[in-house]
Design an enzyme around this catalytic site. Structure first.
Site, PDB file in Angstrom:
ATOM      1  N   ARG A   1      35.334  31.850  42.232  1.00  0.00           N
ATOM      2  CA  ARG A   1      34.080  31.187  41.883  1.00  0.00           C
ATOM      3  C   ARG A   1      33.819  30.122  42.941  1.00  0.00           C
ATOM      4  O   ARG A   1      34.749  29.517  43.464  1.00  0.00           O
ATOM      5  CB  ARG A   1      34.157  30.547  40.500  1.00  0.00           C
ATOM      6  CG  ARG A   1      34.386  31.536  39.358  1.00  0.00           C
ATOM      7  CD  ARG A   1      34.443  30.816  38.018  1.00  0.00           C
ATOM      8  NE  ARG A   1      34.605  31.758  36.912  1.00  0.00           N
ATOM      9  CZ  ARG A   1      35.777  32.134  36.397  1.00  0.00           C
ATOM     10  NH1 ARG A   1      36.902  31.610  36.903  1.00  0.00           N
ATOM     11  NH2 ARG A   1      35.840  32.991  35.408  1.00  0.00           N
TER      12      ARG A   1
ATOM     13  N   LYS B   1      36.890  27.141  33.759  1.00  0.00           N
ATOM     14  CA  LYS B   1      36.016  27.388  32.616  1.00  0.00           C
ATOM     15  C   LYS B   1      36.800  27.753  31.360  1.00  0.00           C
ATOM     16  O   LYS B   1      36.456  27.339  30.263  1.00  0.00           O
ATOM     17  CB  LYS B   1      35.033  28.521  32.949  1.00  0.00           C
ATOM     18  CG  LYS B   1      34.029  28.143  34.025  1.00  0.00           C
ATOM     19  CD  LYS B   1      33.141  29.314  34.378  1.00  0.00           C
ATOM     20  CE  LYS B   1      32.199  29.680  33.241  1.00  0.00           C
ATOM     21  NZ  LYS B   1      31.257  30.745  33.655  1.00  0.00           N
TER      22      LYS B   1
ATOM     23  N   HIS C   1      27.887  33.863  44.531  1.00  0.00           N
ATOM     24  CA  HIS C   1      28.327  34.661  43.384  1.00  0.00           C
ATOM     25  C   HIS C   1      28.199  36.151  43.669  1.00  0.00           C
ATOM     26  O   HIS C   1      28.934  36.959  43.093  1.00  0.00           O
ATOM     27  CB  HIS C   1      27.516  34.288  42.140  1.00  0.00           C
ATOM     28  CG  HIS C   1      28.299  34.398  40.873  1.00  0.00           C
ATOM     29  ND1 HIS C   1      29.464  33.686  40.637  1.00  0.00           N
ATOM     30  CD2 HIS C   1      28.107  35.156  39.763  1.00  0.00           C
ATOM     31  CE1 HIS C   1      29.933  33.992  39.448  1.00  0.00           C
ATOM     32  NE2 HIS C   1      29.141  34.881  38.901  1.00  0.00           N
TER      33      HIS C   1
ATOM     34  N   ARG D   1      31.435  37.288  44.939  1.00  0.00           N
ATOM     35  CA  ARG D   1      32.406  37.466  43.846  1.00  0.00           C
ATOM     36  C   ARG D   1      32.163  38.793  43.135  1.00  0.00           C
ATOM     37  O   ARG D   1      33.103  39.530  42.834  1.00  0.00           O
ATOM     38  CB  ARG D   1      32.289  36.294  42.872  1.00  0.00           C
ATOM     39  CG  ARG D   1      33.184  36.386  41.634  1.00  0.00           C
ATOM     40  CD  ARG D   1      33.136  35.061  40.867  1.00  0.00           C
ATOM     41  NE  ARG D   1      33.606  35.174  39.509  1.00  0.00           N
ATOM     42  CZ  ARG D   1      34.874  35.127  39.132  1.00  0.00           C
ATOM     43  NH1 ARG D   1      35.831  35.004  40.042  1.00  0.00           N
ATOM     44  NH2 ARG D   1      35.213  35.216  37.859  1.00  0.00           N
TER      45      ARG D   1
ATOM     46  N   HIS E   1      38.785  36.062  34.144  1.00  0.00           N
ATOM     47  CA  HIS E   1      37.902  36.303  33.009  1.00  0.00           C
ATOM     48  C   HIS E   1      38.639  36.065  31.694  1.00  0.00           C
ATOM     49  O   HIS E   1      39.813  36.419  31.562  1.00  0.00           O
ATOM     50  CB  HIS E   1      37.379  37.741  33.031  1.00  0.00           C
ATOM     51  CG  HIS E   1      36.431  38.003  34.150  1.00  0.00           C
ATOM     52  ND1 HIS E   1      36.214  39.260  34.661  1.00  0.00           N
ATOM     53  CD2 HIS E   1      35.643  37.166  34.870  1.00  0.00           C
ATOM     54  CE1 HIS E   1      35.331  39.190  35.641  1.00  0.00           C
ATOM     55  NE2 HIS E   1      34.974  37.926  35.785  1.00  0.00           N
TER      56      HIS E   1
ATOM     57  N   TYR F   1      30.830  42.590  35.460  1.00  0.00           N
ATOM     58  CA  TYR F   1      30.957  42.482  36.907  1.00  0.00           C
ATOM     59  C   TYR F   1      31.052  43.815  37.633  1.00  0.00           C
ATOM     60  O   TYR F   1      30.569  43.951  38.735  1.00  0.00           O
ATOM     61  CB  TYR F   1      32.178  41.630  37.264  1.00  0.00           C
ATOM     62  CG  TYR F   1      31.916  40.155  37.114  1.00  0.00           C
ATOM     63  CD1 TYR F   1      31.267  39.447  38.110  1.00  0.00           C
ATOM     64  CD2 TYR F   1      32.290  39.477  35.973  1.00  0.00           C
ATOM     65  CE1 TYR F   1      31.006  38.097  37.978  1.00  0.00           C
ATOM     66  CE2 TYR F   1      32.032  38.125  35.821  1.00  0.00           C
ATOM     67  CZ  TYR F   1      31.395  37.442  36.831  1.00  0.00           C
ATOM     68  OH  TYR F   1      31.135  36.104  36.695  1.00  0.00           O
TER      69      TYR F   1
END
Length: 405
Positions: free
Chosen positions: A225, A264, A343, A346, A369, A379
């Site tokens: 990220r 996150k 992103h 990614r 994740h 993704y």
């Protein structure tokens, strides 16, 4: 025997009912807190006409019937009168310890509600049609579909609290946004192998963007990220074991400036392997570092990627850089590159390994994740070419198995 009270038309008024001098009807009752409450209407029954110049309304006895039904069903007749803004504030108060960016998002939504007519409405008066009209107004005011959907989800959660607290019976935000608005969300960009090669080749050769070549390469080969990438410090690199330790991210807020956050989710704390290209790129980054004054942010220093002011780069820096790079490439080349963000790199990383057949749980770990569904469905972008290649690969393996047998 006491005389029954009557209205100005001679009709007998029931217990709690009365009529004011201006002709408006009134019903008085005591709430669950022992406090007197009042209900008003210009009509006693539904067939009455409102006085000239007055807005039509529900009759007093219809309101009394609704009130008595609420009381019978255990509905909080006081709580249901809180405004949408008050309900949203109540929801936020139940989970006060959140990340700074979550706190900022809450503030944005509260500001929106305060400016919108729905924010001051009592929650018992908000119907699904009102919530849908709010979504349409948001779209007309320029908010993106996904932003509206996120805000709708927050308000839907707020109403679930109201339902649990017996303030309302139904959730007006329990609807599919796509039934109201067209989803104009731009599909996430995944670079083809050819586009990836052209992007890297152009960046490497260009006088302006050659200094960003290794940054782009590392993002493509690690899948980090951008907040994790920007927060990388020298101690995070383990060259002996060829891995990158991820346990924090760097963010910047317009009000408070730079700050460090944990990943996150718990799954965000991980060790990302360095493939050879990433290993060599990191080596070049360290070799080209200048002995400038190092800044410290929340106890972290020795950041790898700095801007001209010797502050670590953040998402906005890389978004601007990628936008300029793609614009310049497209100016001089007929085969245009799509809109690319950090992103996108990614997404490309994840898609490449998914299409190569990497074990989904291993890919989930590398991506950080929280659940496997995100890895598989969000993704990993399958294409006709990748599907065809996979079918050919499996058929070839079957043929080889038959030959061996």
């Amino acid at each position: 025997m006491s005389e029954k009270r009557r209205d100005n038309r001679g009709r007998i008024l029931k217990t709690g009912e009365s009529q004011r001098k201006d002709g408006r009807y009134l019903y008085k009752y005591i709430d669950s807190f022992g406090e007197p409450q009042f209900v008003y209407s210009w009509k006693l029954v539904a067939t009455d006409r409102v006085p000239a110049g007055k807005r039509d309304c529900i009759s007093l006895r219809e309101k009394i019937a609704e009130l008595q039904k609420d009381i019978h069903d255990g509905i909080d007749v006081v709580g249901k009168k809180m405004t949408l803004c008050q309900l949203y504030a109540k929801q936020n108060a139940q989970r006060p310890k959140v990340r700074k960016n979550t706190e900022t998002g809450r503030k944005y939504l509260m500001d929106i509600l305060k400016k919108d007519k729905l924010g001051v409405r009592s929650i018992d008066s908000i119907k699904p049609s009102d919530a849908k009209e709010w979504a349409i107004r948001m779209s007309e005011n320029g908010y993106a579909y996904q932003t509206i959907n996120n805000y709708k989800r927050s308000l839907k959660a707020s109403f679930y609290i109201a339902i649990q607290d017996d303030c309302v019976r139904k959730n007006p935000f329990d609807f599919q946004l796509k039934a109201v608005l067209d989803d104009d969300t731009v599909p996430k960009t995944v670079l083809t192998e050819e586009q990836e090669e052209k992007l890297l080749a152009f960046a490497k050769a260009d006088k302006t963007y050659s200094k960003n070549y290794d940054e782009i390469l590392i993002l493509l080969k690690t899948g980090l990220r951008i907040s994790e990438f920007g927060g990388l410090t020298l101690p995070d690199l383990d060259f002996e074991n060829r891995l990158v330790n991820i346990d924090h991210q760097l963010l910047r807020d317009t009000e408070i400036g730079y700050y460090i956050e944990t990943p996150k989710t718990k799954s965000g704390e991980r060790q990302v392997p360095m493939v050879e290209e990433a290993y060599q790129a990191f080596k070049r980054v360290l070799a080209n570092r200048k002995n400038d004054k190092r800044v410290e942010i929340d106890g972290y220093s020795d950041f790898l990627f700095l801007n001209r002011k010797n502050y670590p780069k953040v998402a906005s820096d890389y978004n601007g850089m990628m936008k300029g790079l793609v614009k310049k490439y497209n100016k001089y080349n007929e085969d245009k590159l799509p809109h690319i963000t950090p992103h996108s790199l990614r997404h490309t990383f994840c898609t490449n390994y998914a299409n190569a057949g990497m074990n989904p749980k291993a890919l989930q770990y590398i991506m950080g994740h929280a659940n496997i569904a995100m890895t598989l469905n969000y993704y990993a972008h399958a294409t006709f070419d990748s599907a065809m290649a996979e079918m050919k690969r499996l058929n070839k393996e079957k043929q080889q198995e038959r030959l061996v047998a």
